[in-house]
Design a protein around this motif. Structure first.
Motif, short mmCIF file in Angstrom:
data_model
loop_
_atom_site.label_atom_id
_atom_site.label_comp_id
_atom_site.label_asym_id
_atom_site.label_seq_id
_atom_site.Cartn_x
_atom_site.Cartn_y
_atom_site.Cartn_z
N GLU A 70 0.81 -1.22 0.00
CA GLU A 70 0.00 0.00 0.00
C GLU A 70 0.84 1.26 0.00
O GLU A 70 0.37 2.33 -0.38
N GLY A 71 2.08 1.18 0.44
CA GLY A 71 2.96 2.34 0.47
C GLY A 71 3.59 2.59 -0.89
O GLY A 71 3.75 1.67 -1.70
N VAL A 72 3.96 3.84 -1.12
CA VAL A 72 4.59 4.25 -2.38
C VAL A 72 5.87 5.01 -2.05
O VAL A 72 5.83 5.99 -1.30
N ILE A 73 6.98 4.57 -2.58
CA ILE A 73 8.25 5.28 -2.38
C ILE A 73 8.10 6.67 -3.01
O ILE A 73 7.65 6.79 -4.16
N SER A 74 8.46 7.70 -2.27
CA SER A 74 8.18 9.07 -2.74
C SER A 74 9.28 10.04 -2.31
O SER A 74 10.29 9.64 -1.75
N HIS A 75 9.05 11.29 -2.61
CA HIS A 75 9.92 12.40 -2.24
C HIS A 75 11.36 12.12 -2.70
O HIS A 75 11.58 11.72 -3.83
N GLY A 76 12.34 12.36 -1.83
CA GLY A 76 13.74 12.18 -2.22
C GLY A 76 14.09 10.75 -2.59
O GLY A 76 14.91 10.52 -3.48
N SER A 77 13.48 9.78 -1.91
CA SER A 77 13.75 8.38 -2.24
C SER A 77 13.33 8.09 -3.68
O SER A 77 14.03 7.37 -4.41
N ALA A 78 12.22 8.66 -4.09
CA ALA A 78 11.76 8.46 -5.47
C ALA A 78 12.71 9.15 -6.46
O ALA A 78 12.99 8.60 -7.52
N LEU A 79 13.22 10.32 -6.10
CA LEU A 79 14.19 11.00 -6.97
C LEU A 79 15.42 10.12 -7.16
O LEU A 79 15.98 10.04 -8.26
N GLU A 80 15.83 9.45 -6.08
CA GLU A 80 16.99 8.55 -6.17
C GLU A 80 16.68 7.39 -7.13
O GLU A 80 17.51 7.04 -7.97
N TRP A 140 14.53 7.36 -9.57
CA TRP A 140 14.45 7.91 -10.93
C TRP A 140 15.81 8.39 -11.45
O TRP A 140 15.96 8.69 -12.63
N GLY A 141 16.81 8.50 -10.57
CA GLY A 141 18.13 8.99 -10.98
C GLY A 141 18.12 10.47 -11.30
O GLY A 141 18.87 10.93 -12.16
N LEU A 142 17.31 11.23 -10.57
CA LEU A 142 17.14 12.65 -10.89
C LEU A 142 17.89 13.60 -9.96
O LEU A 142 17.87 14.80 -10.18
N SER A 143 18.50 13.07 -8.91
CA SER A 143 19.25 13.97 -8.05
C SER A 143 20.29 13.18 -7.27
O SER A 143 20.30 11.96 -7.28
N ASP A 144 21.15 13.91 -6.59
CA ASP A 144 22.19 13.29 -5.78
C ASP A 144 21.70 13.00 -4.36
O ASP A 144 22.50 12.67 -3.49
N TRP A 145 20.41 13.13 -4.12
CA TRP A 145 19.83 12.85 -2.80
C TRP A 145 20.08 11.39 -2.43
O TRP A 145 19.87 10.49 -3.22
N VAL A 146 20.61 11.20 -1.23
CA VAL A 146 20.77 9.85 -0.68
C VAL A 146 20.09 9.85 0.67
O VAL A 146 20.49 10.57 1.58
N SER A 147 19.06 9.06 0.79
CA SER A 147 18.27 9.03 2.02
C SER A 147 18.76 7.93 2.95
O SER A 147 19.23 6.89 2.51
N HIS A 148 18.61 8.18 4.23
CA HIS A 148 18.90 7.17 5.24
C HIS A 148 17.62 6.49 5.69
O HIS A 148 17.64 5.62 6.56
N HIS A 149 16.52 6.91 5.10
CA HIS A 149 15.20 6.35 5.37
C HIS A 149 14.55 6.00 4.03
O HIS A 149 14.99 6.47 2.99
N ALA A 150 13.48 5.26 4.11
CA ALA A 150 12.64 5.09 2.93
C ALA A 150 11.54 6.13 3.06
O ALA A 150 10.68 6.03 3.94
N GLU A 151 11.60 7.16 2.24
CA GLU A 151 10.53 8.16 2.24
C GLU A 151 9.37 7.52 1.50
O GLU A 151 9.51 7.07 0.36
N MET A 152 8.23 7.45 2.16
CA MET A 152 7.11 6.68 1.64
C MET A 152 5.81 7.40 1.92
O MET A 152 5.59 7.89 3.02
N THR A 153 4.95 7.46 0.90
CA THR A 153 3.61 8.01 1.08
C THR A 153 2.68 6.84 1.33
O THR A 153 2.64 5.88 0.57
N LEU A 154 1.95 6.94 2.43
CA LEU A 154 1.01 5.91 2.86
C LEU A 154 -0.40 6.47 2.81
O LEU A 154 -0.60 7.69 2.94
#
Length: 182
Positions: A72-82, A84-98
């Protein structure tokens, strides 16, 4: 004797990961899980297990969060950018929209949760989990407001015409671009 093969085949599509409910659906009890020498609990994710012999891939944290959310969750925000290969953002969490109805649930510390009922056209599949579409990912990251430099990098990367396959979307499609440019 228990037949673990159906659960193992199911989990093979998810780097060996499965949810407790998946085990039950395949006829495996809590007692069998706790006594198994080839299955282990995934630390930090309640009710998520893995077959030990499967290697972890690049998106292991995101896939684990997706399995925890029972799809049911969707990887989003900075995690999604990672993803998609669209930014140098590296998250220490799974940013997820629930979904909104998850607001009162206990969230693992490795998941940074956002709550919204996402429309189907804002969600796509990447690897073995769902992720927000590129345009939605950039919009959400801009609205989050934590790294304008990386948000601008994502906009530039996604809208570049010379990118393989062409631009992912046009700047005019972004709802939050004015926030970034102000």
């Amino acid at each position: 004797m228990l037949d673990w093969d159906p659960l193992r085949e199911f989990a093979a599509t998810q780097e060996g990961l499965f949810h407790l409910h998946d085990a039950w659906e395949h006829g495996i009890s809590d007692k069998a899980l706790s006594g198994s020498r080839f299955v282990e609990r995934v630390e930090g994710f309640r009710s998520v297990y893995r077959f030990k012999h499967f290697p972890s891939g690049r998106w292991h944290l995101y896939l684990t969060a997706f399995v925890w959310s029972r799809g049911e969750g969707v990887i989003s925000h900075g995690s999604a950018l990672e993803v998609w290969g669209l930014s140098d953002w590296v998250s220490h969490h799974a940013e997820m929209t629930l979904p909104l109805r998850w607001k009162k649930r206990k969230i693992p510390s490795k998941v940074l949760a956002f709550f919204e009922n996402l429309p189907d056209n804002d969600v796509q599949w990447a690897e073995q989990f769902r992720v927000t579409a590129a345009r939605r990912s950039v919009d959400d990251f801009i609205a989050w407001g934590i790294r304008p430099d990386l948000a601008l990098q994502a906009v530039d990367e996604a809208t570049r015409r010379g990118r393989p396959g062409g631009a992912l979307f046009h700047r005019k499609d972004l709802r939050n671009l004015r926030i970034l440019l102000s």
